[in-house]
Write a protein that holds these residues in place. Sequence first.
Motif, PDB file in Angstrom:
ATOM      1  N   LEU A   7       0.906  -1.166  -0.059  1.00  0.00           N
ATOM      2  CA  LEU A   7       0.176  -0.152   0.093  1.00  0.00           C
ATOM      3  C   LEU A   7       0.934   1.187   0.005  1.00  0.00           C
ATOM      4  CD1 LEU A   7      -2.466  -1.309   2.593  1.00  0.00           C
ATOM      5  CD2 LEU A   7      -2.482  -1.997   0.297  1.00  0.00           C
ATOM      6  N   ALA A  19      10.838  13.948  -2.616  1.00  0.00           N
ATOM      7  CA  ALA A  19      11.865  13.810  -1.794  1.00  0.00           C
ATOM      8  C   ALA A  19      11.306  13.852  -0.016  1.00  0.00           C
ATOM      9  CB  ALA A  19      13.178  14.495  -1.719  1.00  0.00           C
ATOM     10  N   GLU A  20      10.194  14.855   0.013  1.00  0.00           N
ATOM     11  CA  GLU A  20       9.713  15.124   1.185  1.00  0.00           C
ATOM     12  C   GLU A  20       8.260  14.456   1.161  1.00  0.00           C
ATOM     13  OE1 GLU A  20      11.009  16.860   3.370  1.00  0.00           O
ATOM     14  OE2 GLU A  20      12.622  17.897   2.436  1.00  0.00           O
ATOM     15  N   VAL A  21       8.184  13.469   0.627  1.00  0.00           N
ATOM     16  CA  VAL A  21       6.873  12.504   0.718  1.00  0.00           C
ATOM     17  C   VAL A  21       7.174  11.151   0.841  1.00  0.00           C
ATOM     18  CG1 VAL A  21       4.844  11.827  -0.558  1.00  0.00           C
ATOM     19  CG2 VAL A  21       5.475  14.145  -0.478  1.00  0.00           C
ATOM     20  N   VAL A  23       9.744   8.079   1.795  1.00  0.00           N
ATOM     21  CA  VAL A  23      10.808   7.456   2.608  1.00  0.00           C
ATOM     22  C   VAL A  23      11.513   6.389   1.498  1.00  0.00           C
ATOM     23  CG1 VAL A  23       9.727   7.775   4.785  1.00  0.00           C
ATOM     24  CG2 VAL A  23       9.247   5.713   3.961  1.00  0.00           C
ATOM     25  N   PRO A  24      12.860   6.181   2.006  1.00  0.00           N
ATOM     26  CA  PRO A  24      13.627   5.254   0.795  1.00  0.00           C
ATOM     27  C   PRO A  24      13.014   4.146   0.657  1.00  0.00           C
ATOM     28  CG  PRO A  24      15.030   6.513   2.533  1.00  0.00           C
ATOM     29  CD  PRO A  24      13.757   6.769   2.985  1.00  0.00           C
ATOM     30  N   ALA A  25      12.161   3.503   1.641  1.00  0.00           N
ATOM     31  CA  ALA A  25      11.554   2.101   1.539  1.00  0.00           C
ATOM     32  C   ALA A  25      10.625   2.063   0.255  1.00  0.00           C
ATOM     33  CB  ALA A  25      11.018   1.477   2.793  1.00  0.00           C
ATOM     34  N   LYS A  28      12.524   1.506  -2.878  1.00  0.00           N
ATOM     35  CA  LYS A  28      12.970   0.142  -2.965  1.00  0.00           C
ATOM     36  C   LYS A  28      11.889  -0.845  -3.342  1.00  0.00           C
ATOM     37  CE  LYS A  28      15.822   0.543   0.653  1.00  0.00           C
ATOM     38  NZ  LYS A  28      16.132   0.433   1.937  1.00  0.00           N
ATOM     39  N   LEU A  89      -2.857   8.739   0.520  1.00  0.00           N
ATOM     40  CA  LEU A  89      -2.860   7.301   0.981  1.00  0.00           C
ATOM     41  C   LEU A  89      -3.910   6.446   0.471  1.00  0.00           C
ATOM     42  CD1 LEU A  89      -1.930   7.600   4.717  1.00  0.00           C
ATOM     43  CD2 LEU A  89      -0.166   7.114   2.907  1.00  0.00           C
ATOM     44  N   ALA A 112       1.975  -1.583   4.484  1.00  0.00           N
ATOM     45  CA  ALA A 112       1.610  -0.116   4.297  1.00  0.00           C
ATOM     46  C   ALA A 112       2.692   0.656   4.710  1.00  0.00           C
ATOM     47  CB  ALA A 112       0.259   0.045   5.236  1.00  0.00           C
ATOM     48  N   PHE A 113       3.051   1.958   3.977  1.00  0.00           N
ATOM     49  CA  PHE A 113       4.139   2.908   3.995  1.00  0.00           C
ATOM     50  C   PHE A 113       3.428   4.160   4.690  1.00  0.00           C
ATOM     51  CE2 PHE A 113       5.646  -0.586   1.291  1.00  0.00           C
ATOM     52  CZ  PHE A 113       6.767  -0.342   1.220  1.00  0.00           C
ATOM     53  N   ILE A 114       4.482   4.794   5.322  1.00  0.00           N
ATOM     54  CA  ILE A 114       3.990   6.115   5.769  1.00  0.00           C
ATOM     55  C   ILE A 114       4.032   7.138   4.475  1.00  0.00           C
ATOM     56  CG2 ILE A 114       5.297   8.077   6.914  1.00  0.00           C
ATOM     57  CD1 ILE A 114       6.820   5.982   8.453  1.00  0.00           C
ATOM     58  N   GLY A 115       2.934   7.985   4.691  1.00  0.00           N
ATOM     59  CA  GLY A 115       2.887   8.820   3.500  1.00  0.00           C
ATOM     60  C   GLY A 115       1.921  10.031   4.120  1.00  0.00           C
ATOM     61  N   PRO A 116       1.712  10.719   2.943  1.00  0.00           N
ATOM     62  CA  PRO A 116       0.629  12.129   3.687  1.00  0.00           C
ATOM     63  C   PRO A 116      -0.774  11.514   3.553  1.00  0.00           C
ATOM     64  CG  PRO A 116       1.621  12.211   1.172  1.00  0.00           C
ATOM     65  CD  PRO A 116       1.987  11.020   1.601  1.00  0.00           C
TER      66      PRO A 116
ATOM     67  N   GLU B  20      13.601   6.066   7.828  1.00  0.00           N
ATOM     68  CA  GLU B  20      12.329   5.424   7.080  1.00  0.00           C
ATOM     69  C   GLU B  20      10.963   6.137   7.765  1.00  0.00           C
ATOM     70  OE1 GLU B  20      12.040   3.860   4.372  1.00  0.00           O
ATOM     71  OE2 GLU B  20      13.967   3.055   4.168  1.00  0.00           O
ATOM     72  N   VAL B  23      10.998  12.489   6.824  1.00  0.00           N
ATOM     73  CA  VAL B  23      11.586  13.255   5.610  1.00  0.00           C
ATOM     74  C   VAL B  23      12.572  14.175   5.909  1.00  0.00           C
ATOM     75  CG1 VAL B  23       9.267  12.568   4.531  1.00  0.00           C
ATOM     76  CG2 VAL B  23       9.463  14.684   5.649  1.00  0.00           C
ATOM     77  N   PRO B  24      13.218  14.595   5.011  1.00  0.00           N
ATOM     78  CA  PRO B  24      14.360  15.476   5.188  1.00  0.00           C
ATOM     79  C   PRO B  24      14.112  16.895   5.992  1.00  0.00           C
ATOM     80  CG  PRO B  24      14.505  14.637   3.220  1.00  0.00           C
ATOM     81  CD  PRO B  24      13.302  14.075   3.581  1.00  0.00           C
ATOM     82  N   ILE B 114       4.558  15.068   7.336  1.00  0.00           N
ATOM     83  CA  ILE B 114       4.037  13.561   7.030  1.00  0.00           C
ATOM     84  C   ILE B 114       4.864  12.837   8.058  1.00  0.00           C
ATOM     85  CG2 ILE B 114       4.693  11.797   5.487  1.00  0.00           C
ATOM     86  CD1 ILE B 114       4.548  13.835   3.287  1.00  0.00           C
ATOM     87  N   LEU B 121      -2.559   3.509   9.686  1.00  0.00           N
ATOM     88  CA  LEU B 121      -1.888   2.352   9.042  1.00  0.00           C
ATOM     89  C   LEU B 121      -2.689   1.195   9.435  1.00  0.00           C
ATOM     90  CD1 LEU B 121       1.863   3.235  10.013  1.00  0.00           C
ATOM     91  CD2 LEU B 121       0.845   2.666   7.643  1.00  0.00           C
ATOM     92  N   GLN B 124      -5.675   0.797   7.151  1.00  0.00           N
ATOM     93  CA  GLN B 124      -5.087   0.520   5.678  1.00  0.00           C
ATOM     94  C   GLN B 124      -5.175  -1.102   5.723  1.00  0.00           C
ATOM     95  OE1 GLN B 124      -1.892   3.397   5.442  1.00  0.00           O
ATOM     96  NE2 GLN B 124      -2.491   3.542   3.403  1.00  0.00           N
ATOM     97  N   LEU B 125      -4.346  -1.521   6.621  1.00  0.00           N
ATOM     98  CA  LEU B 125      -4.051  -3.004   6.615  1.00  0.00           C
ATOM     99  C   LEU B 125      -5.415  -4.007   7.137  1.00  0.00           C
ATOM    100  CD1 LEU B 125      -0.609  -2.727   8.416  1.00  0.00           C
ATOM    101  CD2 LEU B 125      -0.821  -3.163   6.170  1.00  0.00           C
TER     102      LEU B 125
END
Lengths: 230, 230
Positions: A7, A19-21, A23-25, A28, A89, A112-116, B20, B23-24, B114, B121, B124-125
């Motif tokens: 998700l 880049a502000e929304v 996360v690196p995962a 990936k 989301l 699920a991933f962190i997001g706005p 993770e 954000v920056p 964010i 979460l 969503q899950l």
Amino acid sequence: MKKALYLLPNLLSPDQDPAEVFVPAVAKTIESLDLLVAESEKEGDKFCKLFNKQLPIHLLNEHSTEDELKELASLLSKKTMGLISDCGLPCIADPGANLVHLAREKNIPIQAFIGPSSIILSLQLSGFSGQCFSFMGYLPRNTQELIKTLKQLEKRSYTEKMTIIFIETPYRTKKIIDTCKTTLRSTTHFCMAQNIGSSKQKVISMPVGKWKKKEFVKEKEPTIFLFSSP
Amino acid sequence: MKKALYLLPNLLSPDQDPAEVFVPAVAKTIESLDLLVAESEKEGDKFCKLFNKQLPIHLLNEHSTEDELKELASLLSKKTMGLISDCGLPCIADPGANLVHLAREKNIPIQAFIGPSSIILSLQLSGFSGQCFSFMGYLPRNTQELIKTLKQLEKRSYTEKMTIIFIETPYRTKKIIDTCKTTLRSTTHFCMAQNIGSSKQKVISMPVGKWKKKEFVKEKEPTIFLFSSP
């Protein structure tokens, strides 16, 4: 490798810095996807371009039939899938939960991933209590029903100390504000959270009595509405 | 420079990778802070250490008095403040909204970032609809009142197609699950979302009828409960 359903968050507005929304995962995970489920082809494509990735796009939106959902479900055990919403989301204020529900029945791992979330950001920015809140989606379009619903929800917000949150399509912003001004009690706090996550973000939060003295409205902007007992 | 109030995210669990979660813009913002408002000294310190930053910590929690809140409010126009929760997002399931409300009255710019919300979460899950949902905070502790509230909320979830979300302190997880198993209809979908955001994350989502056949429970883990009409 075990198949999975991811998700994934999306931008709230095209002017947000990715880049502000993300996360690196997220980047990936997108590398591992076989396909992307989106609300629209257009937004699915835009999302893929953010990550320089080409993915087959399958649609899941309010027009999806039972058969189309079943077809998606049949792919769950064969493909690693990402699910996005047109903005913010997935599974919040969109039909994404239907796919998650089917994935749960098939024991597919779900992440699920962190997001706005514009709903949560609006709630935080409103200054209204987040100890108890309801997101009601869209309220009725018919004016008399809208007034009735607003009054019922206002009563609930006083009885249960609950913040009420709802949305409406941008071109009906003025109608919602005008109806709230004449329907809700003067002491009720009302908030308009507009263009959340964009550089044009604007939050106005004050008692209905003060809203009555304000000649507003910037129409056609994505807006979230909140109200709460004082 | 104009003073501001920043609503900053925090980790959901100590084993989350900060890269993770933040954000920056969060690290950049922390550089500009004069002080941090936290629910507890301990979690405030931990948060500062994540960013190698020393900041005076002021408390805002369920024990804060009106006078303490007023004192904080008086600093709003003099200091650039960050506000955090012990875990996840501030102003959701904590008293942070009181400070935001005062900042709005003083026209202090407020910005939210964010971050991870265990409530969102979990929703969503769960696979339950996010088109309409209520977060109810804590339900009554008294068993009879708890049963009554669960029945009322279950009725609402069927009538309004609303997903109901609530929390409880970790050591009462078994009691909640047992009460839901005997109180809710067999067809109602019930979800337990445990240790959200941690490596021990576990989500079980199925009809109450199936829960009845399950001898559960891992106690003392932070848990979010959800239920929804089928």
